[in-house]
Motif scaffolding. Structure first.
Motif, mmCIF file in Angstrom:
data_model
loop_
_atom_site.group_PDB
_atom_site.id
_atom_site.type_symbol
_atom_site.label_atom_id
_atom_site.label_comp_id
_atom_site.label_asym_id
_atom_site.label_seq_id
_atom_site.Cartn_x
_atom_site.Cartn_y
_atom_site.Cartn_z
ATOM 1 N N ARG A 170 -37.110 12.940 22.570
ATOM 2 C CA ARG A 170 -37.076 13.645 21.401
ATOM 3 C C ARG A 170 -36.834 15.336 21.370
ATOM 4 O O ARG A 170 -36.115 15.875 20.558
ATOM 5 C CB ARG A 170 -38.070 13.249 20.290
ATOM 6 C CG ARG A 170 -38.010 11.629 20.145
ATOM 7 C CD ARG A 170 -38.944 11.450 19.054
ATOM 8 N NE ARG A 170 -40.221 11.642 18.953
ATOM 9 C CZ ARG A 170 -41.081 11.163 19.536
ATOM 10 N NH1 ARG A 170 -40.786 9.782 20.057
ATOM 11 N NH2 ARG A 170 -42.419 11.583 19.567
ATOM 12 N N ALA A 218 -33.928 17.482 19.940
ATOM 13 C CA ALA A 218 -34.335 18.217 18.828
ATOM 14 C C ALA A 218 -33.841 19.784 19.332
ATOM 15 O O ALA A 218 -33.154 20.641 18.388
ATOM 16 C CB ALA A 218 -35.543 18.391 18.445
ATOM 17 N N GLU A 240 -39.297 13.497 13.412
ATOM 18 C CA GLU A 240 -39.214 12.824 14.721
ATOM 19 C C GLU A 240 -40.170 11.308 14.395
ATOM 20 O O GLU A 240 -41.010 11.220 13.430
ATOM 21 C CB GLU A 240 -39.881 13.335 15.762
ATOM 22 C CG GLU A 240 -39.188 14.483 16.118
ATOM 23 C CD GLU A 240 -39.605 15.137 17.449
ATOM 24 O OE1 GLU A 240 -40.394 14.427 18.137
ATOM 25 O OE2 GLU A 240 -39.404 16.490 17.661
#
Length: 217
Positions: free
Chosen positions: A19, A23, A37
């Protein structure tokens, strides 16, 4: 989502480090985007209820959960959904697309491929990574054009953009190269695949990917 003017996105993956990387990539392509998230189905549903995203990057394997269970809820909320998974089986890819996913990337995809997927989704198109399209072609019993294995990575990109119906200028903008370079690649594609015209090349590309679009020059 107009262009890459994205305000809210949701990353659903059970690995925090993945993640984090996604991102960073998403933020570099969509400055100012607010990213939520989630590492599980429960967290994803909570994030969806709090702020419906315009775009969701969705993993399939979520611990004990299956990310595809979220697809109907995400689509109902108006989110575009790009599946980003380690799963590369054609049956899984077909299941995701049949459920309404707007695109599919296998996790070994480079950041540049994510950028191409975002650009396609921004134009309302479905995006399939080159290796995904090849897997689907085999699954559907479509015969790969003779010589397709000899294509370079760039030539394969152009081949798949031919199937999307893009003209030279659009391909050039998508790939960050000149229209003349695109034409050079198209000529090489015709030579390698035995296509005697642009229309013949289009037919090969459509058969290879299972698409049914029109082309513009």
């Amino acid at each position: 989502m107009s262009g890459l003017m994205l305000q809210h996105a949701l990353l659903v993956d059970d690995h925090p480090i993945v993640r984090l990387g996604l991102a960073a990539l998403l933020g570099s392509h969509c400055p100012g985007v607010r990213i939520a998230e989630a590492g599980s189905l429960t967290e994803a549903r909570a994030a969806l209820a709090a702020t419906p995203p315009q775009l969701t990057l969705l993993d399939i394997n979520l611990g004990r959960g299956n990310g595809l269970q979220l697809l109907p809820e995400l689509l109902a909320a108006g989110s575009r959904v790009l599946v980003l998974s380690i799963r590369d089986e054609a049956s899984i890819i077909e299941q995701a697309l049949a459920a309404g996913a707007d695109g599919y990337l296998i996790k070994d995809a480079a950041g540049k491929e994510l950028a191409q997927a975002l650009a396609a989704l921004a134009l309302g198109q479905r995006y399939l990574a080159p290796n995904v399209a090849i897997r689907l072609a085999g699954r559907q019993g479509l015969q790969a054009p003779q010589g397709v294995d000899s294509l370079s990575a760039r030539e394969l990109e152009v081949f798949l953009l031919v199937a999307q119906g893009l003209g030279k200028g659009e391909m050039a903008a998508r790939l960050g190269i000149s229209a003349n370079t695109v034409e050079t690649h198209r000529q090489k594609l015709k030579q390698k695949l035995g296509a005697d015209s642009q229309h013949a090349l289009l037919k090969l590309a459509l058969a290879h990917t299972g698409r049914a679009l029109h082309t513009r020059d």
